[in-house]
Design a protein around this motif. Structure first.
Motif, PDB file in Angstrom:
ATOM      1  N   HIS A 104       0.851  -1.191   0.000  1.00  0.00           N
ATOM      2  CA  HIS A 104       0.000   0.000   0.000  1.00  0.00           C
ATOM      3  C   HIS A 104       0.886   1.240   0.000  1.00  0.00           C
ATOM      4  N   GLU A 105       0.464   2.259  -0.736  1.00  0.00           N
ATOM      5  CA  GLU A 105       1.125   3.559  -0.727  1.00  0.00           C
ATOM      6  C   GLU A 105       0.058   4.639  -0.601  1.00  0.00           C
ATOM      7  N   LEU A 106       0.248   5.532   0.363  1.00  0.00           N
ATOM      8  CA  LEU A 106      -0.744   6.567   0.650  1.00  0.00           C
ATOM      9  C   LEU A 106      -0.044   7.889   0.908  1.00  0.00           C
ATOM     10  N   ASP A 107      -0.589   8.944   0.330  1.00  0.00           N
ATOM     11  CA  ASP A 107      -0.111  10.301   0.590  1.00  0.00           C
ATOM     12  C   ASP A 107      -1.331  11.201   0.709  1.00  0.00           C
ATOM     13  N   PHE A 108      -1.673  11.561   1.947  1.00  0.00           N
ATOM     14  CA  PHE A 108      -2.826  12.418   2.208  1.00  0.00           C
ATOM     15  C   PHE A 108      -2.361  13.656   2.954  1.00  0.00           C
ATOM     16  N   THR A 109      -2.764  14.820   2.482  1.00  0.00           N
ATOM     17  CA  THR A 109      -2.488  16.081   3.177  1.00  0.00           C
ATOM     18  C   THR A 109      -3.747  16.933   3.150  1.00  0.00           C
ATOM     19  N   GLY A 110      -3.924  17.702   4.200  1.00  0.00           N
ATOM     20  CA  GLY A 110      -5.071  18.596   4.281  1.00  0.00           C
ATOM     21  C   GLY A 110      -4.765  19.782   5.160  1.00  0.00           C
ATOM     22  N   ASP A 111      -5.285  20.938   4.823  1.00  0.00           N
ATOM     23  CA  ASP A 111      -5.137  22.116   5.674  1.00  0.00           C
ATOM     24  C   ASP A 111      -6.412  22.943   5.609  1.00  0.00           C
ATOM     25  N   GLY A 118      -6.173  33.926  11.764  1.00  0.00           N
ATOM     26  CA  GLY A 118      -4.747  33.673  11.615  1.00  0.00           C
ATOM     27  C   GLY A 118      -4.363  32.250  11.935  1.00  0.00           C
ATOM     28  N   PHE A 119      -5.281  31.500  12.541  1.00  0.00           N
ATOM     29  CA  PHE A 119      -5.021  30.099  12.883  1.00  0.00           C
ATOM     30  C   PHE A 119      -5.392  29.184  11.722  1.00  0.00           C
ATOM     31  N   SER A 120      -4.703  28.058  11.639  1.00  0.00           N
ATOM     32  CA  SER A 120      -5.017  27.026  10.657  1.00  0.00           C
ATOM     33  C   SER A 120      -4.603  25.673  11.230  1.00  0.00           C
ATOM     34  N   VAL A 121      -5.241  24.636  10.747  1.00  0.00           N
ATOM     35  CA  VAL A 121      -4.897  23.276  11.152  1.00  0.00           C
ATOM     36  C   VAL A 121      -4.503  22.500   9.899  1.00  0.00           C
ATOM     37  N   ASP A 122      -3.634  21.520  10.088  1.00  0.00           N
ATOM     38  CA  ASP A 122      -3.234  20.671   8.976  1.00  0.00           C
ATOM     39  C   ASP A 122      -3.097  19.238   9.461  1.00  0.00           C
ATOM     40  N   ALA A 123      -3.264  18.314   8.546  1.00  0.00           N
ATOM     41  CA  ALA A 123      -3.178  16.887   8.861  1.00  0.00           C
ATOM     42  C   ALA A 123      -2.431  16.182   7.740  1.00  0.00           C
TER      43      ALA A 123
END
Length: 460
Positions: A104-111, A118-123
């Motif tokens: 398995h190969e996975l590449d997930f990004t989110g922001d 001014g705040f942000s979250v990322d995963a």
């Protein structure tokens, strides 16, 4: 007279000829309002190899079939983005069915930006293919085998102020979980960073506070590492091209049970001056007084930053750190269809599972020195990529089973569109590994790889 001689073990992997035919089906669509891209993929690959195990003696040849399926998706919204790239690959080995395996190969990004606060979250979530042990096999393609799966799951919180005002503040806290199929190197990672400097409204003085903290805790034992760095600057903005300032630098690297053992530390301060040739290009000279003279000496530091235009940037810095002379270099240039990216970085690291060697401690702090040169040429129907790489990893402790690993190599790849849906590609890679050990037995491995592939899209 007795003479000690180091034995050198050589494993020269014969060049592997690979011919692959891949067939992929792709469907892409977009929704204008949400800017969504969705593309499923399926593929089939047939590979012939004359040396499946990458060995000099009695090489094993045969065919390997690979069936793959995956999905690529991207969502771009007003306040954030999501990106997903997943692929599953099942291998079938004609010469040994026990080597058949699903990867398995996975590449997930989110922001996601939280309004105008001014705040942000990322995963981030990822699944990668890694060598089980690099001194046995350092190649990560599914054809060679002897691989493991590694995963990362991370979450971060960020804050960025408005840099156009009096203060420019950027802060981040994050945590990541790293897990590996064989449980070697499993760890929890905790990071924090702070960048505090003058905003664009300040035009007489400048200041900078740049700090970072990284803590890694092993799973299954009590080993930990801590990396702490501080950098500070306070001075006058340039007048007639000159900008005098005071600089401060400190770093500390720890490891062991509850991070109780100091691997290295340094602390210094001193006067410095920059001469600006233009708004972004300058030369810097500093004299740094050591605050721990029993471990580190005073030194003269220098730096060069050149940005003549938006397409070109060069940076070089010389300093001294707890391990001695230290260098950093980056160069980027893009002109029309050619881009070049060169970098050299030195940094202590720990829990780096990519370079695990049997008998080594993954948790141990090691000094990583990495050089890379990438050049790309993008033509209307063809593409060419060239890479040179060199890396050394050295032990930092006085008492250790790890001495030094050295890797160098390079590669070139070429692809050409024979038609709108048919692409032919060729690639060559070479890597040379040297593993030094305290027992006097050094190991040298050489890998040469040739790949020729033909890809046909059935549906756009």
């Amino acid at each position: 007279m007795a003479t000690d001689m180091a034995m050198v073990m050589r494993k020269n992997a014969a060049p592997r000829a690979v011919v692959a035919l891949a067939i992929a089906v792709g469907i892409s669509s977009s929704v204008n309002a949400a800017e969504v891209e969705f593309r499923p993929e399926v593929g089939a690959e047939l590979v012939y190899t004359d040396n499946a195990g990458l060995t000099e003696e009695a090489p094993e040849s045969g065919e390997i079939g690979v069936l793959s399926a995956g999905i690529v998706s991207e969502v771009i919204g007003k306040d954030g983005e999501l990106s997903l790239d997943y692929r599953a690959r099942q291998t079938y080995h004609s010469y040994d069915s026990e080597k058949n395996k699903l990867y398995h190969e996975l590449d997930f990004t989110g922001d996601k930006r939280l309004g105008k606060s001014g705040f942000s979250v990322d995963a981030v979530a990822s699944v990668d293919i890694l060598p089980a042990e690099v001194s046995s096999n350092a190649i990560t393609d599914v054809i060679s085998g002897d691989l493991i799966q590694g995963s990362e799951l991370g979450l971060g919180l960020n804050y960025q102020s408005n840099p156009r005002k009096w203060v420019d503040l950027n802060a981040r806290v994050a945590s990541s979980l790293y897990r590996y199929e064989d449980d070697r190197g499993n760890n929890n990672d905790y990071d924090a960073s702070l960048l505090f400097k003058n905003g664009q409204k300040v035009n007489s003085v400048f200041w900078l506070i740049d700090s970072s903290y990284i803590r890694r805790e092993a799973r299954g034992n009590s080993s930990e590492t801590e990396n702490i760095k501080y950098k500070g600057e306070l001075g006058l903005q340039q007048r007639s091209g000159f900008s005098p300032f005071i600089r401060y630098y400190a770093e500390s690297y720890l490891q062991g049970v509850s991070s109780s053992e100091k691997v290295g530390e340094s602390e210094s301060w001193g006067p410095a001056v920059r001469y600006f040739r233009s708004r972004l290009s300058y030369f810097e000279l500093s004299y740094n007084f050591s605050l721990d003279k029993d471990k580190n000496e005073d030194y003269v530091g220098a730096a060069v930053n050149l940005e003549p235009n938006r397409r070109t940037k060069l940076f070089f810095e010389y300093s001294k750190r707890f391990y001695g002379d230290a260098y950093e270099f980056t160069f980027f240039h893009q002109k029309r269809r050619i881009s070049t990216d060169i970098s050299y970085i030195e940094e202590p690291t720990s829990f780096d599972r990519r370079f695990f060697v049997e008998g080594d401690s993954v948790e141990e702090q090691k000094l990583d020195k990495t050089f890379r040169w990438n050049t790309g040429l993008d033509l209307r129907r063809s593409g060419l990529d060239f890479e040179l790489r060199h890396q050394t990893r050295e032990g930092l402790r006085d008492v250790t089973d790890f001495v030094k690993d050295t890797t160098y190599g390079g590669g070139i790849s070429l692809d050409h569109k024979l038609s709108r849906k048919l692409v032919i590609a060729f690639a060559f890679d070479y890597d040379h590994y040297t593993f030094d050990r305290l027992n006097g037995i050094d190991q040298v491995d050489k890998y040469s790889r040739y790949d020729l592939s033909l890809n046909q899209d059935l549906i756009e």
